[in-house]
Design an enzyme around this catalytic site. Structure first.
Site, PDB file in Angstrom:
ATOM      1  N   GLU A   1       0.851  -1.196  -0.040  1.00 45.20           N
ATOM      2  CA  GLU A   1      -0.011   0.042  -0.014  1.00 45.20           C
ATOM      3  C   GLU A   1       0.894   1.527  -0.011  1.00 45.20           C
ATOM      4  O   GLU A   1       0.999   1.567   1.283  1.00 45.20           O
ATOM      5  CB  GLU A   1      -0.761   0.040   1.278  1.00 45.20           C
ATOM      6  CG  GLU A   1      -2.040  -0.901   1.160  1.00 45.20           C
ATOM      7  CD  GLU A   1      -2.901  -0.974   2.362  1.00 45.20           C
ATOM      8  OE1 GLU A   1      -2.857  -0.275   3.376  1.00 45.20           O
ATOM      9  OE2 GLU A   1      -3.792  -1.657   2.553  1.00 45.20           O
TER      10      GLU A   1
ATOM     11  N   GLU B   1      -5.933  -7.569  -0.328  1.00 42.82           N
ATOM     12  CA  GLU B   1      -6.272  -7.469   1.275  1.00 42.82           C
ATOM     13  C   GLU B   1      -7.697  -6.543   1.468  1.00 42.82           C
ATOM     14  O   GLU B   1      -7.915  -5.605   0.543  1.00 42.82           O
ATOM     15  CB  GLU B   1      -5.151  -6.637   1.921  1.00 42.82           C
ATOM     16  CG  GLU B   1      -5.273  -6.496   3.350  1.00 42.82           C
ATOM     17  CD  GLU B   1      -3.970  -5.583   3.845  1.00 42.82           C
ATOM     18  OE1 GLU B   1      -2.906  -5.724   3.776  1.00 42.82           O
ATOM     19  OE2 GLU B   1      -4.602  -4.665   4.726  1.00 42.82           O
TER      20      GLU B   1
HETATM   21  C1  IDC Z   1      -2.202  -3.283  10.713  1.00 42.87           C
HETATM   22  C2  IDC Z   1      -2.466  -4.471  11.712  1.00 42.87           C
HETATM   23  C3  IDC Z   1      -2.168  -4.162  13.091  1.00 42.87           C
HETATM   24  C4  IDC Z   1      -0.386  -3.589  13.072  1.00 42.87           C
HETATM   25  C5  IDC Z   1      -0.397  -2.265  11.984  1.00 42.87           C
HETATM   26  C6  IDC Z   1       1.082  -1.977  11.732  1.00 42.87           C
HETATM   27  O1  IDC Z   1      -3.972  -4.937  11.727  1.00 42.87           O
HETATM   28  O2  IDC Z   1      -2.091  -5.185  13.983  1.00 42.87           O
HETATM   29  O3  IDC Z   1      -0.194  -2.998  14.288  1.00 42.87           O
HETATM   30  O4  IDC Z   1      -1.005  -2.976  10.715  1.00 42.87           O
HETATM   31  O5  IDC Z   1       1.194  -0.735  11.262  1.00 42.87           O
HETATM   32  C7  IDC Z   1      -3.647  -2.040   6.190  1.00 42.87           C
HETATM   33  C8  IDC Z   1      -2.553  -2.601   6.005  1.00 42.87           C
HETATM   34  C9  IDC Z   1      -2.030  -3.482   7.405  1.00 42.87           C
HETATM   35  C10 IDC Z   1      -2.850  -3.005   8.518  1.00 42.87           C
HETATM   36  C11 IDC Z   1      -4.428  -2.897   8.110  1.00 42.87           C
HETATM   37  C12 IDC Z   1      -5.099  -2.499   9.428  1.00 42.87           C
HETATM   38  O6  IDC Z   1      -1.946  -3.163   5.005  1.00 42.87           O
HETATM   39  O7  IDC Z   1      -0.838  -3.621   7.160  1.00 42.87           O
HETATM   40  O8  IDC Z   1      -2.635  -3.989   9.586  1.00 42.87           O
HETATM   41  N1  IDC Z   1      -4.472  -1.965   7.169  1.00 42.87           N
HETATM   42  O9  IDC Z   1      -4.818  -1.144   9.764  1.00 42.87           O
HETATM   43  N2  IDC Z   1      -4.300  -1.315   5.099  1.00 42.87           N
HETATM   44  C13 IDC Z   1      -5.446  -0.827   5.605  1.00 42.87           C
HETATM   45  C14 IDC Z   1      -5.557  -1.592   6.755  1.00 42.87           C
END
Ligand code: IDC
Length: 344
Positions: free
Chosen positions: A181, A268
């Protein structure tokens, strides 16, 4: 039957059994590991090498084919779910055909931010091996997030994909996702330059690999990719949604881009909001998955872990690393497992 004929018959049967056994021994390891299914019955056995045709993912027979399944959480943080039993549960009980291995690049202990690269590569390699043994497809995700722009760790990405693609060049089941992303102002032009360097590195080893490219604004700006697509075959563009945050407007964009032939891969998504937490919005999530089904879009759910957050599909108290029963699953897990099972 006279004596001689009987002897010939017995010898022929013996030879047939012997030859079959000998052939069996030369089968790849998965045959021994996977007693429940013959290879032809596995997703990869039945559908072979995938490619992109007319905006869609198609299988080796040229028929539209949809991948769906779970994404791991960050491999550095939840390595325990990279195991064969876990993937087999996802294949046989959840009915999925694909797993995604999320390798964070720049978060705490990320691949380019202090993580043990050798151990992380080993986890990715093990993940690919388990998927291969089970005849599942696997997405290797270079999980750009905190680094915002994939060009920040471009050199590392080139090295990583060079090493990995060389290993898997003869396999049909590995899909490369080169930047999860891009965000916070990372431009499509910059992503194109990055892709222009990384894709040829993969293709040098594996000329036909399907490659997913992330789009600006946390993989929402697929319209920018439509306006200026990459000049490579077998490329798909990432669209990510979190149902509690991204609603009608992003679905309209998705439909518009599909209508114009853009190959989209939802590598995702979550049923909750974009923080990975917050309430699940199953009504929005259903609308998304209906659209996804209508257009045979591939989709992978975030995330396979027992973290105490809404998007994790296991309950925080669940210590099992595979073979889960319904009671082990969080609200998100129960819902998405049911949806996946309905795909079959
Ligand atoms: C989130 C995880 C969380 C972690 C964080 C780190 O759920 O536990 O602490 O990242 O920055 C994304 C991302 C994905 C995110 C997820 C939710 O690709 O890495 O994971 N998210 O925030 N894009 C949109 C949402």
């Amino acid at each position: 039957m006279n004596r001689k004929n009987r002897w010939f018959r017995a010898a022929a049967v013996f030879m047939a059994v012997f030859m079959t056994a000998a052939l069996w021994r030369t089968e790849p390891v998965w045959a021994a590991a996977d007693s429940a299914k013959g290879q032809a019955d596995t997703p990869v056995g039945a559908h072979g090498a995938l490619r992109v045709e007319g905006g869609s993912l198609v299988d080796s027979k040229g028929e539209k084919y949809q991948l769906y399944g779970m994404s791991t959480h960050g491999l550095a943080w939840f390595p325990q779910y990279v195991n064969q039993e876990a993937f087999q549960t996802l294949r046989d009980d959840w009915g999925t055909n694909c797993v995604r291995l999320a390798l964070y690049t720049d978060e705490y202990n990320g691949y380019c931010s202090g993580g043990n690269q050798e151990e992380l590569r080993k986890l990715v390699e093990n993940g690919v091996s388990y998927a291969t043994e089970l005849g599942m497809y696997v997405v290797v995700d270079w999980h750009v997030l905190n680094d915002r722009d994939p060009n920040v760790h471009r050199e590392e990405a080139v090295r990583f994909f060079d090493q990995m693609a060389e290993k898997w060049k003869d396999q049909d089941n590995v899909i490369y996702e080169i930047c999860n992303e891009p965000n916070s102002g990372a431009s499509w032009q910059g992503i194109k330059e990055y892709a222009g360097e990384v894709i040829p590195v993969i293709r040098r080893h594996d000329p036909d690999a399907v490659i997913i490219v992330g789009t600006p604004t946390w993989s929402q700006d697929i319209d920018q990719a439509l306006a200026s697509p990459l000049e490579f075959d077998n490329v798909m563009y990432a669209l990510h949604f979190y149902a509690g945050t991204h609603t009608d407007w992003l679905r309209s964009r998705c439909e518009e881009c599909i209508g114009k032939g853009l190959p989209i891969f939802v590598s995702e998504f979550g049923m909750c909001d974009a923080s990975g937490n917050g309430a699940n919005d199953f009504s929005q999530a259903s609308q998304w998955l209906d659209l996804i089904r209508r257009y045979d879009i591939s989709y992978l759910c975030w995330n396979l872990a027992n973290k105490n957050e809404k998007s994790s599909v296991l309950k925080p108290e669940c210590q099992k690393t595979g073979g889960w029963s319904a009671e082990d699953l969080s609200e998100s897990g129960q819902w998405i497992r049911q949806r996946f099972r309905e795909e079959n």
